[in-house]
Design an enzyme around this catalytic site. Structure first.
Site, short mmCIF file in Angstrom:
data_model
loop_
_atom_site.label_atom_id
_atom_site.label_comp_id
_atom_site.label_asym_id
_atom_site.label_seq_id
_atom_site.Cartn_x
_atom_site.Cartn_y
_atom_site.Cartn_z
N LYS A 1 -38.32 46.95 -26.76
CA LYS A 1 -39.33 46.54 -27.74
C LYS A 1 -39.91 45.19 -27.32
CE LYS A 1 -39.57 44.15 -31.64
NZ LYS A 1 -40.96 43.67 -31.62
N GLU B 1 -29.70 35.82 -25.23
CA GLU B 1 -30.25 34.60 -24.59
C GLU B 1 -31.17 33.96 -25.63
OE1 GLU B 1 -32.63 32.21 -23.27
OE2 GLU B 1 -33.46 33.72 -21.90
N CYS C 1 -37.44 28.55 -23.37
CA CYS C 1 -36.14 28.31 -24.01
C CYS C 1 -35.36 27.20 -23.30
CB CYS C 1 -35.33 29.60 -24.06
SG CYS C 1 -35.33 30.47 -22.49
#
Ligand code: NDP
Length: 506
Positions: free
Chosen positions: A209, A283, A317
């Site tokens: 997705k 993650e 991130c």
């Protein structure tokens, strides 16, 4: 360029007041527009789901719009998957895994992965342009970083597909089965590659997705799967809202869950899979310290700091969002940084000269704006270069905060935008303490000429990746992942392969 702003030799002082650039601003270079053509991309007005090797419409008939964040215009409509569509995709993935993919010899799986890598390279410009349109990232990054790394991941894991007995000596590596993969919007195609390439190499099939703001390159990748003659059901792509992500990861028909995104959603997914026998890797977010010691090559460090926080608009991130500078060099370093910020070009992501493109969505822009206002409110000192922003689209100026305290929200929370918070330290111990003073543990950077100091710091810091005298370097052979609230499990390298196999004795 008006007479008063024409370039003239710079003495190294601040720009004269009559140039109207604001206090402390460096002299701007003006570049002629250099737009990348959009014509390489053949946009469909509507994209379907990709299930069992075919493009299909959503069973509910609903669609959602994918917006170009640089113009706020609709790029295309995308089918919105329903839970019934996800069930269908998982069944297709299961059939493909049992009947064909899981039993193919590794060398045959490798051929498909090599083919995908080659097609990605052949269509790299098309992917780069579409990625920049859909996500807002500068074309020079999607062209020179994202897409080459995507192809590199497929090449790399294609190489392992027939060598699993060497990757895990003395053990038999069996695929886990069907992998449910939910990915974010900051590196849409790269996160797809990090997840799909090792999964397929190890004999798994996948249902993925994409994020709702960036589904288009995943759907273009579906075309690549068809072009490569990948057996139907091996890769399935189901765009849809958050609830579809949750339906997918908590489905009884999946054996492995891989998620990249916010810590908040990561915790929900962890809870939803607890007590099941699903393998899981998460993650999540980060608040990395980029640490500059007084003996560092300062000009080199400046480039690393800029790359660390302004690359991909800071929507990374592992971004180096907290700059820790040794007190003795803080003054000159911050001056150099302000000058360098004044040369950053913010604007059209498809312009080849753009350094900082558009923020991915209105919601993300609002989050950044709110956190920057909180920084000012809490007493930090704000610096932004005096650059013009386009009239439309979601743009934010590269931002630098000094006088930041560890208790400030801008020093604690993941902003996920082009915002750097500067703190200082006096001793290496203090640097380590401040670097580790975060619930996250994804990445860190160290700038020093002393190798022994780098090794000492690396041992003390709780971060999954530590870069030394560089930042944001990625390679398919190198594992990536975090500690603490940054998640667990590793992607990339042999560790990334390990996350998709069950090891049995011979
Ligand atoms: P999310 O974590 O919400 O989104 C990441 C992916 O998870 C998207 O595909 C999203 O779908 C999906 N998702 C959202 N909610 C659920 C759920 N309950 N169950 C299953 N899947 C879900 O990130 P946001 O887009 O909301 O960004 C918020 C913040 O998260 C950012 O400001 C940033 O701080 C952080 N973030 C961190 C990332 C990282 O790489 N570590 C990446 C992205 C964001 P959908 O798009 O349809 O909502």
């Amino acid at each position: 360029m008006s007479e008063s702003t024409k370039l003239r030799p710079w003495s190294g002082d601040r720009a004269p007041a009559d140039w109207g650039l604001g206090d402390g601003q460096a002299i701007p270079w003006e570049y002629a527009p250099a737009p990348e053509s959009r014509e390489i991309v053949t946009l469909k007005s509507r994209y379907g789901l990709f299930i069992n090797g075919r493009e299909v419409q959503a069973s509910g008939g609903d669609v959602f719009a994918s917006i170009d964040p640089a113009t706020e215009e609709v790029i295309a409509e995308v089918a919105k998957a329903t839970p019934a569509d996800v069930d269908k995709a998982i069944r297709a993935a299961r059939r493909a895994q049992r009947s064909r993919w899981g039993n193919l010899p590794g060398r045959e799986r490798a051929k498909y992965l090599f083919r995908i890598a080659r097609i990605l390279q052949e269509r790299s410009r098309e992917f780069a342009v579409l990625e920049s349109m859909d996500s807002g990232k500068p074309i020079k990054e999607s062209r020179d970083v994202d897409v080459p790394l995507v192809a590199a991941h497929f090449w790399y894991y294609a190489g392992w597909a027939d060598k699993l007995e060497y990757a895990f000596p003395g053990r038999v590596a069996k695929p886990l089965g069907v992998a449910a993969q939910v990915i974010p919007w900051n590196f849409p195609l790269l996160m797809l590659a990090w997840k799909i390439a090792p999964a397929l190499a190890a004999g798994n099939t996948v249902v993925l997705k994409p994020a709702s703001t960036t589904p288009l390159t995943a759907l273009l990748f579906a075309e690549v799967c068809q072009q490569a003659d990948l057996p139907p059901g091996v890769v399935n792509i189901v765009p849809g809202p958050a609830a579809i992500g949750m339906h997918l990861v908590s489905h009884r028909g999946v054996d492995k869950v891989a998620f990249t995104g916010s810590t908040e959603v990561g915790k929900l997914i962890h809870k939803a899979t607890a007590g099941t026998d699903k393998a899981i890797t998460l993650e999540l977010g980060g608040k990395a310290a980029n640490i500059v010691f007084e003996d560092a090559a300062l000009d080199q460090a400046i480039e690393g700091i800029v790359n660390g926080i302004y690359f991909n608009q800071g929507e990374v991130c592992c971004a180096g969002s907290r700059l820790l500078v040794q007190e003795s060099v803080a003054g000159p370093l911050i001056e150099k940084l302000k000058d360098r910020l004044s040369t950053i070009r913010v604007g059209d992501p498809l312009d080849k000269n753009t350094d900082v493109g558009a923020i991915n969505s209105k919601a993300q822009l609002e989050k950044i704006t709110e956190l920057v206002a909180a920084g000012v409110e809490e007493g930090a000192e704000l610096f932004q270069p005096a650059c013009d922003l386009p009239d439309r689209g979601y743009f934010f100026r590269p931002t630098l905060f000094t006088n930041v305290a560890q208790s400030h929200r801008i020093a604690k929370e993941e902003i996920f935008g082009p915002v750097l918070s500067v703190l200082t330290f006096r001793t290496p111990d203090e640097a380590v303490e401040k670097a580790n003073n975060t619930p996250y543990g994804l990445s860190a950077g160290i700038w020093t000429e002393k190798g022994s100091r780098i090794l000492w710091m690396v041992r003390k810091m709780r971060a999954g990746v530590v870069w030394a005298n560089t930042f944001n370097r990625f390679d398919p052979t190198s594992p990536f992942g975090g500690y603490k609230e940054s998640g667990f499990g590793r992607e990339g390298g042999m560790h990334g392969l390990h996350a998709y196999v069950r090891l049995e004795g011979r």
